[in-house]
Design a protein around this motif. Structure first.
Motif, short mmCIF file in Angstrom:
data_model
loop_
_atom_site.label_atom_id
_atom_site.label_comp_id
_atom_site.label_asym_id
_atom_site.label_seq_id
_atom_site.Cartn_x
_atom_site.Cartn_y
_atom_site.Cartn_z
N VAL A 233 -9.98 -9.59 5.01
CA VAL A 233 -10.71 -8.26 5.75
C VAL A 233 -9.89 -7.95 7.25
O VAL A 233 -9.82 -6.62 6.94
CB VAL A 233 -12.11 -8.24 5.98
CG1 VAL A 233 -12.66 -8.80 7.25
CG2 VAL A 233 -12.76 -6.99 5.61
N ALA A 234 -9.56 -8.56 7.86
CA ALA A 234 -8.95 -8.06 9.14
C ALA A 234 -7.59 -7.61 8.80
O ALA A 234 -7.25 -6.47 9.27
CB ALA A 234 -8.89 -9.28 9.98
N ALA A 235 -6.82 -8.54 8.00
CA ALA A 235 -5.49 -7.81 7.59
C ALA A 235 -5.49 -6.46 6.78
O ALA A 235 -4.78 -5.75 7.09
CB ALA A 235 -4.89 -8.89 6.55
N TRP A 236 -6.66 -6.34 5.83
CA TRP A 236 -6.93 -5.17 5.21
C TRP A 236 -7.12 -3.97 6.04
O TRP A 236 -6.42 -3.05 5.93
CB TRP A 236 -7.88 -5.35 4.12
CG TRP A 236 -8.10 -4.20 2.93
CD1 TRP A 236 -7.11 -3.22 2.87
CD2 TRP A 236 -9.36 -4.07 2.35
NE1 TRP A 236 -7.64 -2.41 1.80
CE2 TRP A 236 -9.05 -2.99 1.61
CE3 TRP A 236 -10.57 -4.55 2.53
CZ2 TRP A 236 -9.94 -2.47 0.75
CZ3 TRP A 236 -11.43 -4.42 1.28
CH2 TRP A 236 -10.96 -3.07 0.46
N HIS A 237 -7.77 -4.01 7.19
CA HIS A 237 -8.29 -3.10 8.30
C HIS A 237 -6.78 -2.73 9.10
O HIS A 237 -6.18 -1.66 8.97
CB HIS A 237 -8.97 -3.57 9.24
CG HIS A 237 -10.43 -3.32 9.17
ND1 HIS A 237 -11.18 -2.05 9.39
CD2 HIS A 237 -11.41 -4.02 8.24
CE1 HIS A 237 -12.35 -2.23 8.87
NE2 HIS A 237 -12.45 -3.34 8.29
N LEU A 238 -6.12 -3.90 9.45
CA LEU A 238 -4.78 -3.46 10.02
C LEU A 238 -3.54 -3.00 9.30
O LEU A 238 -2.95 -2.11 9.91
CB LEU A 238 -4.47 -4.96 10.69
CG LEU A 238 -5.22 -5.52 11.74
CD1 LEU A 238 -5.30 -6.70 12.16
CD2 LEU A 238 -5.17 -4.50 13.03
N LEU A 239 -3.61 -3.52 8.06
CA LEU A 239 -2.45 -2.81 7.31
C LEU A 239 -2.60 -1.42 6.62
O LEU A 239 -2.10 -0.60 6.08
CB LEU A 239 -2.06 -3.87 6.09
CG LEU A 239 -1.72 -5.32 6.42
CD1 LEU A 239 -1.51 -6.21 5.21
CD2 LEU A 239 -0.23 -4.91 6.90
N THR A 240 -3.96 -0.88 6.93
CA THR A 240 -4.38 0.51 6.57
C THR A 240 -4.53 1.46 7.47
O THR A 240 -5.10 2.48 7.18
CB THR A 240 -5.50 0.34 5.43
OG1 THR A 240 -6.61 -0.45 5.87
CG2 THR A 240 -5.27 -0.28 4.05
N ASP A 241 -4.56 0.92 8.54
CA ASP A 241 -4.86 1.74 9.90
C ASP A 241 -3.72 1.69 11.10
O ASP A 241 -3.72 0.69 11.99
CB ASP A 241 -6.25 1.18 10.61
CG ASP A 241 -6.53 2.23 11.86
OD1 ASP A 241 -5.64 2.72 12.47
OD2 ASP A 241 -7.87 2.45 11.90
N ASP A 242 -2.60 2.58 10.75
CA ASP A 242 -1.47 2.41 11.72
C ASP A 242 -1.69 2.23 13.26
O ASP A 242 -1.17 1.52 13.96
CB ASP A 242 -0.46 3.85 11.44
CG ASP A 242 -0.07 3.56 10.09
OD1 ASP A 242 0.09 2.55 9.41
OD2 ASP A 242 0.58 4.68 9.63
N ALA A 243 -2.56 3.08 13.81
CA ALA A 243 -2.98 3.21 15.17
C ALA A 243 -3.71 1.65 15.53
O ALA A 243 -3.27 1.15 16.45
CB ALA A 243 -3.90 4.42 15.53
N LEU A 244 -4.52 1.18 14.56
CA LEU A 244 -5.18 -0.16 15.19
C LEU A 244 -4.01 -1.22 15.13
O LEU A 244 -4.02 -2.10 15.75
CB LEU A 244 -6.52 -0.28 14.01
CG LEU A 244 -7.19 -1.54 14.29
CD1 LEU A 244 -7.96 -1.18 15.57
CD2 LEU A 244 -8.06 -1.93 13.25
N LEU A 245 -3.15 -0.97 13.83
CA LEU A 245 -2.09 -1.92 13.83
C LEU A 245 -1.15 -1.88 15.06
O LEU A 245 -0.87 -3.10 15.56
CB LEU A 245 -1.29 -1.80 12.37
CG LEU A 245 -0.11 -2.57 12.35
CD1 LEU A 245 -0.58 -4.11 12.34
CD2 LEU A 245 0.47 -2.20 11.20
N ALA A 246 -0.63 -0.93 15.59
CA ALA A 246 0.02 -0.69 16.78
C ALA A 246 -0.72 -1.16 17.96
O ALA A 246 -0.05 -2.20 18.88
CB ALA A 246 0.52 0.83 16.91
N ARG A 247 -1.96 -1.10 17.97
CA ARG A 247 -2.63 -1.63 19.06
C ARG A 247 -2.74 -2.93 19.06
O ARG A 247 -2.61 -3.83 20.15
CB ARG A 247 -4.10 -0.94 19.27
CG ARG A 247 -5.20 -1.49 20.25
CD ARG A 247 -6.25 -0.82 20.25
NE ARG A 247 -7.12 -1.30 21.32
CZ ARG A 247 -8.27 -0.76 21.90
NH1 ARG A 247 -8.59 0.64 21.41
NH2 ARG A 247 -8.87 -1.10 23.00
#
Length: 364
Positions: A204-218
């Motif tokens: 679920v954490a990977a899913w959030h990060l791989l679908t939210d560019d801003a969160l992934l960058a952070r």
């Protein structure tokens, strides 16, 4: 009940006992059989938690398990690199199995532990019974799965630990005089807590990060405390176990929106963790948004009640968060990493939590 203050009061009350996660089955065991720690309450439970707390201290996790986590993550991700794509649930389960096995002491297993655990913790459970072929099948299957794990994983570990005691859970249980059956029960309890739930959270954490560019960058740019803050915020919103049940052993008074509420003795109270974790009174404004480092109310942790609270609060929460970070930092550093297929999500009523399958990650 769903408010954070009310939910926390239920979980912390000394007048409540475990009422979910299969406790009804465990209560049918002979009285002389010691129950796994998850199903015990009161002084016996507190003493057991005190004695095993050393396995989960931040210092021990950092010194003994961080390197192991890195090695296991590298081995799992080598499979992704070689194949070009992989099911994330399989990679994360492989990660969780090896780390939890080291902590428990299941280090003498015969090949096939993943398959045995997959059978023991299936996506869909049947209801055992003596009045139908379906019920008889699940009785047979359940007993066969217990025996497979015992013969291939627990018995070899017990034998090796008796020859050479170690500083892990199985040696502790042997020193405490536990029988082989009792050790099997504890091992499977810790397997469910340390393997199954961690697999779901990594997904679920990977899913959030791989679908939210801003969160992934952070996440990619942050230092470790910053990354852990992101993960705590995700687990607050996506608690792996979102339903907890407690049975009252005496009348208890709980805070309510319109004043105190008295719950009588013998009542089963269901705590809605996901709702409690989005209570603005506890977690502030925009409770449904991912805002790492948000200001929270007094006594509210960064993950709120995602790891429970009170006597049964998850002792391995620090392990789960660090393990997830170690895995994800390596996954998200891979060139061209992306989500190649969105997952399907189901809800498992037996554990009160979600299961994520079908999330495919790919690399260039």
């Amino acid at each position: 009940m769903s408010g954070h203050a009310t939910a926390r009061a239920v979980l912390r009350s000394e007048a409540t006992v475990q009422a979910g996660l299969g406790v009804e089955t465990v209560e049918k065991l002979p009285a002389k059989v010691r129950r796994p720690v998850l199903y015990r309450d009161g002084p016996e439970h507190r003493e057991d938690r005190r004695q095993t707390a050393r396995f989960f201290t931040p210092r021990r996790v950092d010194e003994r398990y961080r390197g192991l986590m890195a090695d296991v993550a590298d081995r799992q991700l080598a499979k992704l690199r070689a194949a070009g794509e992989a099911q994330l649930s399989e990679l994360s389960f492989g990660m969780a199995i090896e780390v939890a096995s080291a902590i428990i002491g299941l280090t003498s297993s015969k090949p096939g532990i993943r398959e045995r655990l997959e059978r023991f913790f299936p996506e869909k459970y049947g209801k055992p019974g003596l009045t139908s072929l379906h019920g008889l099948y699940w009785i047979f299957r359940q007993n066969a799965n217990w025996m497979r794990v015992y013969l291939a994983d627990v018995r070899p570990a017990i034998r090796d630990h008796r020859r050479e005691p170690r500083d892990d859970l199985i040696s502790h249980l042997l020193d405490d005089g536990c029988s082989a059956a009792e050790i099997l029960g504890e091992c499977l309890t810790f397997a469910a807590a340390g393997m199954v739930t961690t697999r779901e959270f990594i997904c679920v954490a990977a899913w959030h990060l791989l679908t939210d560019d801003a969160l992934l960058a952070r996440y990619r740019e942050a230092d470790e405390p910053g990354r852990l803050a992101v993960l705590h915020e995700i687990v607050r919103l996506e608690p792996v176990v979102s339903r907890l049940r407690r049975r009252t052993t005496a009348a208890i008074e709980l805070p309510g929106a319109d004043g105190p509420v008295t719950v009588p003795a013998g009542a089963v109270v269901e705590v809605l963790v996901d709702a409690a974790n989005t209570d603005p009174a506890a977690v502030g404004d925009e409770p449904l948004a991912v805002r790492p480092g948000r200001a929270v109310g007094d006594g509210t942790g960064a993950a709120a009640l995602a790891f429970g609270d009170g006597p049964h609060k998850c002792p391995g929460s620090g392990i789960a968060i660090l393990e997830t970070d170690v895995f994800l930092t390596r996954l998200l550093a891979m060139e061209g990493v992306r989500m190649a297929a969105a997952p399907r999500v189901t809800f498992n009523n037996d554990i009160g939590g979600y299961e994520i399958r079908g999330l495919v990650v790919a690399v260039s």
